[in-house]
Design a protein around this motif. Structure first.
Motif, PDB file in Angstrom:
ATOM      1  N   ASP A 173       0.825  -1.220   0.000  1.00 44.11           N
ATOM      2  CA  ASP A 173       0.000   0.000   0.000  1.00 44.11           C
ATOM      3  C   ASP A 173       0.853   1.261   0.000  1.00 44.11           C
ATOM      4  O   ASP A 173       0.496   2.260  -0.622  1.00 44.11           O
ATOM      5  CB  ASP A 173      -0.906   0.027   1.246  1.00 44.11           C
ATOM      6  N   VAL A 174       1.960   1.233   0.747  1.00 42.21           N
ATOM      7  CA  VAL A 174       2.769   2.458   0.868  1.00 42.21           C
ATOM      8  C   VAL A 174       3.943   2.452  -0.101  1.00 42.21           C
ATOM      9  O   VAL A 174       4.709   1.497  -0.165  1.00 42.21           O
ATOM     10  CB  VAL A 174       3.346   2.645   2.304  1.00 42.21           C
ATOM     11  N   ALA A 175       4.069   3.538  -0.842  1.00 42.12           N
ATOM     12  CA  ALA A 175       5.202   3.743  -1.755  1.00 42.12           C
ATOM     13  C   ALA A 175       5.550   2.500  -2.570  1.00 42.12           C
ATOM     14  O   ALA A 175       6.686   2.024  -2.540  1.00 42.12           O
ATOM     15  CB  ALA A 175       6.425   4.210  -0.947  1.00 42.12           C
ATOM     16  N   PRO A 176       4.577   1.930  -3.293  1.00 36.93           N
ATOM     17  CA  PRO A 176       4.895   0.724  -4.069  1.00 36.93           C
ATOM     18  C   PRO A 176       5.882   1.026  -5.195  1.00 36.93           C
ATOM     19  O   PRO A 176       5.988   2.169  -5.635  1.00 36.93           O
ATOM     20  CB  PRO A 176       3.531   0.315  -4.651  1.00 36.93           C
ATOM     21  N   MET A 177       6.595  -0.002  -5.615  1.00 36.13           N
ATOM     22  CA  MET A 177       7.507   0.161  -6.746  1.00 36.13           C
ATOM     23  C   MET A 177       6.678   0.397  -8.004  1.00 36.13           C
ATOM     24  O   MET A 177       5.862  -0.453  -8.377  1.00 36.13           O
ATOM     25  CB  MET A 177       8.337  -1.105  -6.924  1.00 36.13           C
ATOM     26  N   VAL A 178       6.882   1.549  -8.627  1.00 37.08           N
ATOM     27  CA  VAL A 178       6.154   1.857  -9.859  1.00 37.08           C
ATOM     28  C   VAL A 178       6.991   2.856 -10.657  1.00 37.08           C
ATOM     29  O   VAL A 178       7.729   3.653 -10.064  1.00 37.08           O
ATOM     30  CB  VAL A 178       4.750   2.429  -9.519  1.00 37.08           C
ATOM     31  N   GLN A 179       6.908   2.771 -11.967  1.00 40.51           N
ATOM     32  CA  GLN A 179       7.657   3.734 -12.790  1.00 40.51           C
ATOM     33  C   GLN A 179       6.973   5.098 -12.714  1.00 40.51           C
ATOM     34  O   GLN A 179       5.758   5.196 -12.959  1.00 40.51           O
ATOM     35  CB  GLN A 179       7.704   3.239 -14.243  1.00 40.51           C
ATOM     36  N   ALA A 180       7.710   6.133 -12.359  1.00 35.21           N
ATOM     37  CA  ALA A 180       7.140   7.493 -12.341  1.00 35.21           C
ATOM     38  C   ALA A 180       6.757   7.872 -13.772  1.00 35.21           C
ATOM     39  O   ALA A 180       7.413   7.439 -14.733  1.00 35.21           O
ATOM     40  CB  ALA A 180       8.164   8.481 -11.784  1.00 35.21           C
ATOM     41  N   ASP A 181       5.715   8.689 -13.911  1.00 39.07           N
ATOM     42  CA  ASP A 181       5.237   9.078 -15.248  1.00 39.07           C
ATOM     43  C   ASP A 181       6.346   9.709 -16.085  1.00 39.07           C
ATOM     44  O   ASP A 181       6.391   9.555 -17.299  1.00 39.07           O
ATOM     45  CB  ASP A 181       4.091  10.095 -15.129  1.00 39.07           C
ATOM     46  N   ASP A 182       7.221  10.462 -15.403  1.00 39.93           N
ATOM     47  CA  ASP A 182       8.263  11.181 -16.141  1.00 39.93           C
ATOM     48  C   ASP A 182       9.627  10.484 -16.086  1.00 39.93           C
ATOM     49  O   ASP A 182      10.659  11.104 -16.356  1.00 39.93           O
ATOM     50  CB  ASP A 182       8.387  12.628 -15.611  1.00 39.93           C
ATOM     51  N   ALA A 183       9.626   9.189 -15.774  1.00 40.59           N
ATOM     52  CA  ALA A 183      10.899   8.446 -15.751  1.00 40.59           C
ATOM     53  C   ALA A 183      11.194   7.861 -17.130  1.00 40.59           C
ATOM     54  O   ALA A 183      10.282   7.457 -17.850  1.00 40.59           O
ATOM     55  CB  ALA A 183      10.831   7.329 -14.719  1.00 40.59           C
ATOM     56  N   VAL A 184      12.470   7.817 -17.487  1.00 40.52           N
ATOM     57  CA  VAL A 184      12.891   7.193 -18.744  1.00 40.52           C
ATOM     58  C   VAL A 184      13.174   5.715 -18.469  1.00 40.52           C
ATOM     59  O   VAL A 184      13.890   5.373 -17.525  1.00 40.52           O
ATOM     60  CB  VAL A 184      14.180   7.872 -19.275  1.00 40.52           C
ATOM     61  N   LEU A 185      12.566   4.847 -19.270  1.00 39.43           N
ATOM     62  CA  LEU A 185      12.724   3.402 -19.079  1.00 39.43           C
ATOM     63  C   LEU A 185      13.996   2.897 -19.757  1.00 39.43           C
ATOM     64  O   LEU A 185      14.242   3.182 -20.925  1.00 39.43           O
ATOM     65  CB  LEU A 185      11.512   2.683 -19.676  1.00 39.43           C
ATOM     66  N   ILE A 186      14.811   2.159 -19.003  1.00 38.05           N
ATOM     67  CA  ILE A 186      15.973   1.484 -19.604  1.00 38.05           C
ATOM     68  C   ILE A 186      15.831  -0.008 -19.319  1.00 38.05           C
ATOM     69  O   ILE A 186      15.850  -0.433 -18.167  1.00 38.05           O
ATOM     70  CB  ILE A 186      17.310   2.013 -19.016  1.00 38.05           C
ATOM     71  N   ASP A 187      15.639  -0.793 -20.387  1.00 41.10           N
ATOM     72  CA  ASP A 187      15.527  -2.245 -20.235  1.00 41.10           C
ATOM     73  C   ASP A 187      16.892  -2.851 -20.545  1.00 41.10           C
ATOM     74  O   ASP A 187      17.354  -2.805 -21.686  1.00 41.10           O
ATOM     75  CB  ASP A 187      14.458  -2.781 -21.196  1.00 41.10           C
ATOM     76  N   THR A 188      17.534  -3.403 -19.521  1.00 38.18           N
ATOM     77  CA  THR A 188      18.915  -3.875 -19.676  1.00 38.18           C
ATOM     78  C   THR A 188      18.996  -5.354 -20.065  1.00 38.18           C
ATOM     79  O   THR A 188      20.093  -5.921 -20.084  1.00 38.18           O
ATOM     80  CB  THR A 188      19.717  -3.661 -18.359  1.00 38.18           C
ATOM     81  N   SER A 189      17.841  -5.975 -20.410  1.00 36.31           N
ATOM     82  CA  SER A 189      17.837  -7.424 -20.696  1.00 36.31           C
ATOM     83  C   SER A 189      18.896  -7.818 -21.718  1.00 36.31           C
ATOM     84  O   SER A 189      19.585  -8.828 -21.552  1.00 36.31           O
ATOM     85  CB  SER A 189      16.471  -7.869 -21.237  1.00 36.31           C
ATOM     86  N   ASN A 190      18.994  -7.014 -22.790  1.00 34.93           N
ATOM     87  CA  ASN A 190      19.947  -7.373 -23.846  1.00 34.93           C
ATOM     88  C   ASN A 190      21.079  -6.362 -23.953  1.00 34.93           C
ATOM     89  O   ASN A 190      21.652  -6.172 -25.029  1.00 34.93           O
ATOM     90  CB  ASN A 190      19.214  -7.475 -25.190  1.00 34.93           C
ATOM     91  N   MET A 191      21.384  -5.713 -22.855  1.00 28.51           N
ATOM     92  CA  MET A 191      22.437  -4.684 -22.894  1.00 28.51           C
ATOM     93  C   MET A 191      23.633  -5.126 -22.073  1.00 28.51           C
ATOM     94  O   MET A 191      23.484  -5.749 -21.021  1.00 28.51           O
ATOM     95  CB  MET A 191      21.934  -3.395 -22.241  1.00 28.51           C
ATOM     96  N   SER A 192      24.829  -4.745 -22.565  1.00 26.18           N
ATOM     97  CA  SER A 192      26.021  -4.923 -21.725  1.00 26.18           C
ATOM     98  C   SER A 192      25.992  -3.811 -20.673  1.00 26.18           C
ATOM     99  O   SER A 192      25.218  -2.847 -20.802  1.00 26.18           O
ATOM    100  CB  SER A 192      27.275  -4.797 -22.581  1.00 26.18           C
ATOM    101  N   ILE A 193      26.846  -3.941 -19.670  1.00 21.65           N
ATOM    102  CA  ILE A 193      26.921  -2.883 -18.654  1.00 21.65           C
ATOM    103  C   ILE A 193      27.319  -1.562 -19.319  1.00 21.65           C
ATOM    104  O   ILE A 193      26.756  -0.506 -19.021  1.00 21.65           O
ATOM    105  CB  ILE A 193      27.928  -3.269 -17.541  1.00 21.65           C
ATOM    106  N   ALA A 194      28.260  -1.646 -20.261  1.00 20.31           N
ATOM    107  CA  ALA A 194      28.727  -0.424 -20.933  1.00 20.31           C
ATOM    108  C   ALA A 194      27.589   0.240 -21.710  1.00 20.31           C
ATOM    109  O   ALA A 194      27.437   1.473 -21.684  1.00 20.31           O
ATOM    110  CB  ALA A 194      29.899  -0.754 -21.858  1.00 20.31           C
ATOM    111  N   ASP A 195      26.763  -0.588 -22.387  1.00 20.78           N
ATOM    112  CA  ASP A 195      25.633  -0.030 -23.154  1.00 20.78           C
ATOM    113  C   ASP A 195      24.617   0.629 -22.217  1.00 20.78           C
ATOM    114  O   ASP A 195      24.088   1.706 -22.511  1.00 20.78           O
ATOM    115  CB  ASP A 195      24.893  -1.139 -23.931  1.00 20.78           C
TER     116      ASP A 195
END
Ligand code: DC
Length: 211
Positions: free
Chosen positions: A173-195
């Motif tokens: 109920d309190v402060a659940p994990m959720v993407q803020a409306d103005d946050a930029v999404l980075i999906d690292t599934s297929n990314m190297s650390i450098a990328d």
């Protein structure tokens, strides 16, 4: 001058790696806010108190000291599960807010990573990132990390603990994990650390250069 980078996302998505590298790159200070909840959870476990004891957990949060964050047993699965349990308690969260907010506003810039940084702790952050990756990729990364440290666990155990923790963190109920409306999404599934770092630096540069 303050400049705040807020990074949120699920467990083992690469938030910490990106946050630490961003802080190094820009010369900002870094706070891993998960450590606060891990330290509180650890204290509850050490005292053999149930993870449902809000009064005890609150006392531990109020008495938290910086040295509590330096313990070497905060990164295991038992502590992570305890952290997620105490993090669902509104009073525990409240006790930890002012430290995080003032860290975010410190002179010279700050990067904070967690679950509610862009939504609750720093809703006015200069930059917000939401870092994620598929469940399998995250579990594989965490499994490798834990195995390298000598933890006797299996991929399946790590995957199911990670799923349970994400569900608890996202559904509370309190402060659940959720993407803020103005946050930029980075999906690292297929990314190297450098990328992933390059993508994050790009996002920060857009705002930092004009700040
Ligand atoms: O980021 P981490 O995996 O070390 O965090 C451990 C737990 O702490 C996580 O399952 C949820 C909680 N947490 C939180 O509720 N809010 C934060 N800002 C950071 C962590």
């Amino acid at each position: 001058m303050s400049f705040t980078v807020a990074i949120d996302g699920p467990a083992a998505a690469g938030k910490g790696t990106i946050a630490r590298a961003l802080a190094d790159h820009f010369g900002f200070a870094y706070l891993d806010t998960g450590l606060l909840y891990r330290a509180v959870g650890r204290k509850v476990l050490d005292a053999d108190q149930p993870l449902t004891d809000t009064v005890f957990a609150l006392k531990m949060a109020q008495g938290l000291h910086e040295s509590d964050l330096l313990r070497d047993d905060l990164r295991n699965m038992e502590t992570a599960t305890a952290a997620s349990a105490v993090a669902a308690m509104g009073d525990v969260r409240k006790a930890l807010v002012s430290f995080q907010k003032s860290f975010a506003k410190r002179d010279g810039g700050a990067v904070l990573d967690g679950r509610d940084i862009g939504t609750v702790i720093c809703p006015d952050a200069d930059v917000k990132l939401f870092v994620t990756a598929s469940e399998d990729v995250r579990a594989e990364r965490r499994y490798k990390e834990l195995s390298a440290k000598g933890d006797d666990t299996s991929f399946d155990a790590v995957l199911s603990a990670l799923k349970a923790r994400d569900a608890q963190d996202a559904k509370r109920d309190v402060a659940p994990m959720v993407q803020a409306d103005d946050a930029v999404l980075i999906d690292t599934s297929n990314m190297s650390i450098a990328d992933a770092l390059a993508a994050a630096v790009d996002v920060v540069n857009k705002t930092y250069k004009s700040a």
